[in-house]
Design an enzyme around this catalytic site. Structure first.
Site, PDB file in Angstrom:
ATOM      1  N   HIS A 372      94.169  40.353  10.258  1.00  0.00           N
ATOM      2  CA  HIS A 372      92.890  40.991   9.957  1.00  0.00           C
ATOM      3  C   HIS A 372      92.869  42.511  10.011  1.00  0.00           C
ATOM      4  O   HIS A 372      91.940  43.135   9.499  1.00  0.00           O
ATOM      5  CB  HIS A 372      91.822  40.461  10.916  1.00  0.00           C
ATOM      6  CG  HIS A 372      90.484  40.299  10.258  1.00  0.00           C
ATOM      7  ND1 HIS A 372      89.961  41.214   9.379  1.00  0.00           N
ATOM      8  CD2 HIS A 372      89.573  39.312  10.337  1.00  0.00           C
ATOM      9  CE1 HIS A 372      88.778  40.794   8.967  1.00  0.00           C
ATOM     10  NE2 HIS A 372      88.526  39.641   9.534  1.00  0.00           N
ATOM     11  N   TYR A 486      76.181  37.866  15.651  1.00  0.00           N
ATOM     12  CA  TYR A 486      76.903  38.788  14.770  1.00  0.00           C
ATOM     13  C   TYR A 486      77.034  38.141  13.399  1.00  0.00           C
ATOM     14  O   TYR A 486      77.496  37.017  13.283  1.00  0.00           O
ATOM     15  CB  TYR A 486      78.285  39.036  15.372  1.00  0.00           C
ATOM     16  CG  TYR A 486      79.190  40.023  14.677  1.00  0.00           C
ATOM     17  CD1 TYR A 486      79.587  41.190  15.320  1.00  0.00           C
ATOM     18  CD2 TYR A 486      79.703  39.789  13.407  1.00  0.00           C
ATOM     19  CE1 TYR A 486      80.453  42.094  14.715  1.00  0.00           C
ATOM     20  CE2 TYR A 486      80.555  40.682  12.786  1.00  0.00           C
ATOM     21  CZ  TYR A 486      80.935  41.828  13.446  1.00  0.00           C
ATOM     22  OH  TYR A 486      81.795  42.725  12.832  1.00  0.00           O
ATOM     23  N   SER A 488      78.687  39.426   9.717  1.00  0.00           N
ATOM     24  CA  SER A 488      79.439  40.521   9.124  1.00  0.00           C
ATOM     25  C   SER A 488      78.991  40.780   7.694  1.00  0.00           C
ATOM     26  O   SER A 488      78.728  39.854   6.937  1.00  0.00           O
ATOM     27  CB  SER A 488      80.930  40.193   9.148  1.00  0.00           C
ATOM     28  OG  SER A 488      81.676  41.319   8.816  1.00  0.00           O
ATOM     29  N   THR A 499      83.225  47.076   7.434  1.00  0.00           N
ATOM     30  CA  THR A 499      82.111  46.145   7.599  1.00  0.00           C
ATOM     31  C   THR A 499      81.029  46.797   8.447  1.00  0.00           C
ATOM     32  O   THR A 499      81.269  47.784   9.141  1.00  0.00           O
ATOM     33  CB  THR A 499      82.547  44.842   8.302  1.00  0.00           C
ATOM     34  OG1 THR A 499      83.068  45.164   9.593  1.00  0.00           O
ATOM     35  CG2 THR A 499      83.586  44.095   7.499  1.00  0.00           C
TER      36      THR A 499
END
Length: 658
Positions: A372, A486, A488, A499
């Site tokens: 990532h 959360y 994104s 992001t």
């Protein structure tokens, strides 16, 4: 004004599940070395992309406090409010001024790009489960093409065609079209290609088209995250021409590009993969791949031992490979088995550090598992979509194709590692940690079949807002509280955007959730519908702000990063339990929609959290949820199902069943 972009990216360790395409895919060329022959160069818009804005400090403070309201009681909120005022007029004001000045001196990038790379690369936790997500391909529509050898060959060739198209600048630029009848046309493309790159974004803007940042694409191929003490590094070698293949813990490499840069004959690639699949060697006693699942400092030390013991050239071949193809020797039993296999597997047959692993199971089920730090879901999804379409619509080989009559034993190199006693002990320890961790992970999924996007839009509600409301209701039903959540959102509309966070838990979702869960009989159906409309409107506002770089999370993170870099004491705002609680994201959610994706997922980002991958389809809603032993994913999904039933009942004018 820029558009309300609804591209989602992944959270700290993001997600996804099947949905409608986010953009029309570009025209396909014939079966040559290129997927496309775009007349507009791939990076034509990159230089003129707008810069990611830094929000006003007072706006960030207001947004932060709004997000804290549903999570705090009155006394906690008053304390946090006072800390915000002190921060805004004191050290925060100074840090904000420094951030603005620094941003002016670095106009080639965004204010969040450097800190965000550091956030990922300095993290010392294992990247498995903590960061790397997966997305699984739908099966090839032609069932006979799902044979493992056929599909692995076709996906590999299509992936290399994507690489060639990208390198040649022939890949269509990534553009969000608000009015595709004007902007996604040959006539517009013939015109815009003559506009200088320094002005091209403005030309697209005039016809309501918004080019997206493509700076991450160059890390898709030939790239690996290298473990280093304290901070990892990203390595890319664009000259390498070989593919890395893992099977049963063994490593193989062979060229997929020839010396002139042309794609090797697909029948030769098929022959080489058939040769690898025929290798009957058992799994090694000490599978080296386990090391990539270790704590990053531990892995960095063991990697140095590998190099010292004569494995440097072998590691170079692994690190520089175009990508890693993982051939698994078992079929998928069900969606839960698929999720576990593609998210972590058994640890022997993945090189988790590669930019991506392309996994093909024995029954042809395929997925992309990606590291990532180098990029977000937008770049990976574009690659994913194009490879799926190319491999299914213009496959390089057919089930009847005969592998080339070539000497694969000479072309395919089997890599071996020299392992000292210390390295064998390190692999054993890594395996024990890996096995212990993955045993605590549960994954489950549901498909809510009563309706989806079409029904919700008829009711003038945001489908994403309704999904997020269902998660808030479900957690309240299961655990009796509202927690940090959360979602994104990509900021790829800006140069080097990454992001931003949408904070779906709001005073509106809390009020609505409590009405549905605690006392539905006290509210009329009309009142419940009105509350849902309020939630939808506010969620839409948050989504628009996040996509436009007007959230608060990244701004506060950058100010904190700057304070640390300048050697300052951490401002009191960041020591506030409320700040720490908000960044302990118990509900981590993400959605990416594509006709190519069957399922996606990621692990929770905190031990007591849920990892929620979801998508609202035209007539159903899919949800794939993970949890560790501190939470119950299956029970949570039962609550999600009940809450969606209640929402749809209310929208249809029916009383809520208690």
């Amino acid at each position: 004004m820029m558009p309300r972009l609804l591209f989602r990216a992944w959270p700290r360790c993001p997600s996804l599940v099947l949905g409608a395409p986010s953009r029309p895919l570009s025209a396909v060329s014939g079966p040559d070395d290129y997927l496309q022959h775009s007349i507009v160069p791939t990076m034509h818009y990159q230089d003129s992309l707008p810069r990611l804005p830094i929000p006003k400090l007072e706006d960030t403070m207001k947004r932060y406090l709004n997000a804290q309201k549903p999570l705090l009681d009155d006394s906690q909120f008053r304390r946090t409010e006072a800390l915000c005022k002190n921060f805004e007029t004191g050290v925060g004001k100074e840090l904000h001024a420094h951030l603005l000045a620094q941003d002016k001196q670095n106009k080639h990038t965004s204010y969040i790009s450097g800190p965000w790379f550091d956030m990922y690369l300095t993290a010392r936790d294992s990247i498995v489960l903590n960061f790397n997500p997966f997305m699984a391909f739908n099966p090839d529509p032609k069932s006979e093409y799902n044979d493992q050898l056929t599909r692995a060959t076709n996906l590999t060739v299509s992936a290399v065609r994507f690489l060639k198209t990208l390198q040649a600048g022939l890949l269509e630029p990534e553009v969000f079209h608000l009015n595709p009848s004007k902007s996604d046309t040959d006539a517009f493309k013939r015109l815009i290609r003559f506009v200088p790159p320094s002005l091209s974004w403005y030309g697209a803007y005039l016809v309501n088209a918004y080019p997206l940042d493509m700076s991450q694409y160059f890390r898709l191929f030939n790239s690996t995250r290298i473990p280093r003490p304290n901070r990892d590094e990203l390595f890319t070698d664009t000259k390498a021409r070989h593919l890395l293949v893992l099977r049963k813990g063994h490593f193989y490499v062979f060229d997929v590009l020839d010396q002139d840069g042309n794609i090797v004959n697909p029948l030769e690639i098929q022959a080489h993969l058939k040769y690898i699949l025929s290798d009957s060697s058992p799994v090694p006693e000490f599978p080296v791949a386990y090391l990539t699942s270790e704590n990053r400092d531990v892995w960095a030390e063991l990697r140095q031992k590998l190099i010292f013991d004569g494995n440097e050239e072998t590691l170079k071949k692994v690190d520089s490979a175009v990508f890693c193809l993982c051939l698994d020797d078992f079929p998928m039993k069900d969606l839960i088995h698929l999720s576990h296999t593609m998210l972590h597997g058994d640890g022997t047959n993945r090189w988790f550090d590669k930019s991506f692993n392309l996994i093909v199971a024995e029954d042809g089920t395929a997925a992309v598992h990606f590291e990532h730090s180098w990029g977000d879901g937008v770049a990976v999804l574009r690659f994913f979509n194009e490879v799926f379409r190319d491999s299914t619509q213009t496959p390089a080989i057919t089930p009847q194709s005969q592998p080339a009559a070539t000497n694969s034993s000479a072309s395919v190199e089997t890599l071996s590692f020299n392992l000292s006693g210390a390295l064998k002990a390190g692999i054993t320890a890594a395996k024990e940690k890996f096995d212990t961790t993955v045993k605590t992970l549960s994954i489950d999924s549901i498909q809510f079949q009563r309706g989806g996007k079409e029904f919700l839009k008829k009711k003038q509600l945001s489908p994403d807002a309704v999904a997020q409301l269902a998660f808030q209701m479900a957690f309240l039903r299961q655990y009796g509280q509202t927690v940090a959540t959360y979602e994104s959102c990509s900021t790829a509309a800006f140069k080097h955007g990454r992001t931003e966070t949408i904070r779906p838990a709001s005073i509106f979702t809390k009020r609505c959730s409590e009405a549905f869960v605690r006392d539905p009989s006290k509210h009329s159906v009309g009142e419940l519908q009105h509350m849902m409309a309020e939630c939808s409107k506010y969620h839409g506002q948050l989504t628009k702000e996040a996509a436009m770089g007007q959230g608060f999370d990244r701004h506060l993170y950058a100010l904190r990063y700057l304070a640390t870099a300048r050697g300052l004491n951490l401002p009191e705002l960041y020591l506030d339990p409320a700040y720490q609680q908000m960044n302990h994201n118990i509900l981590s959610t993400s959605t990416l929609n594509s006709p190519a994706v069957s399922l996606g997922g990621f692990a929770p980002v905190v031990p007591d959290g849920f990892g929620i991958a979801y998508a609202v389809h035209d007539d159903w809603i899919g949800c794939n949820v993970s949890s560790y032993s501190g939470r119950n994913a299956r029970e949570f999904l039962h609550c999600v199902q009940k809450c969606l039933e209640d929402i749809f009942d209310a929208l249809e004018g029916k009383a809520i069943k208690t």
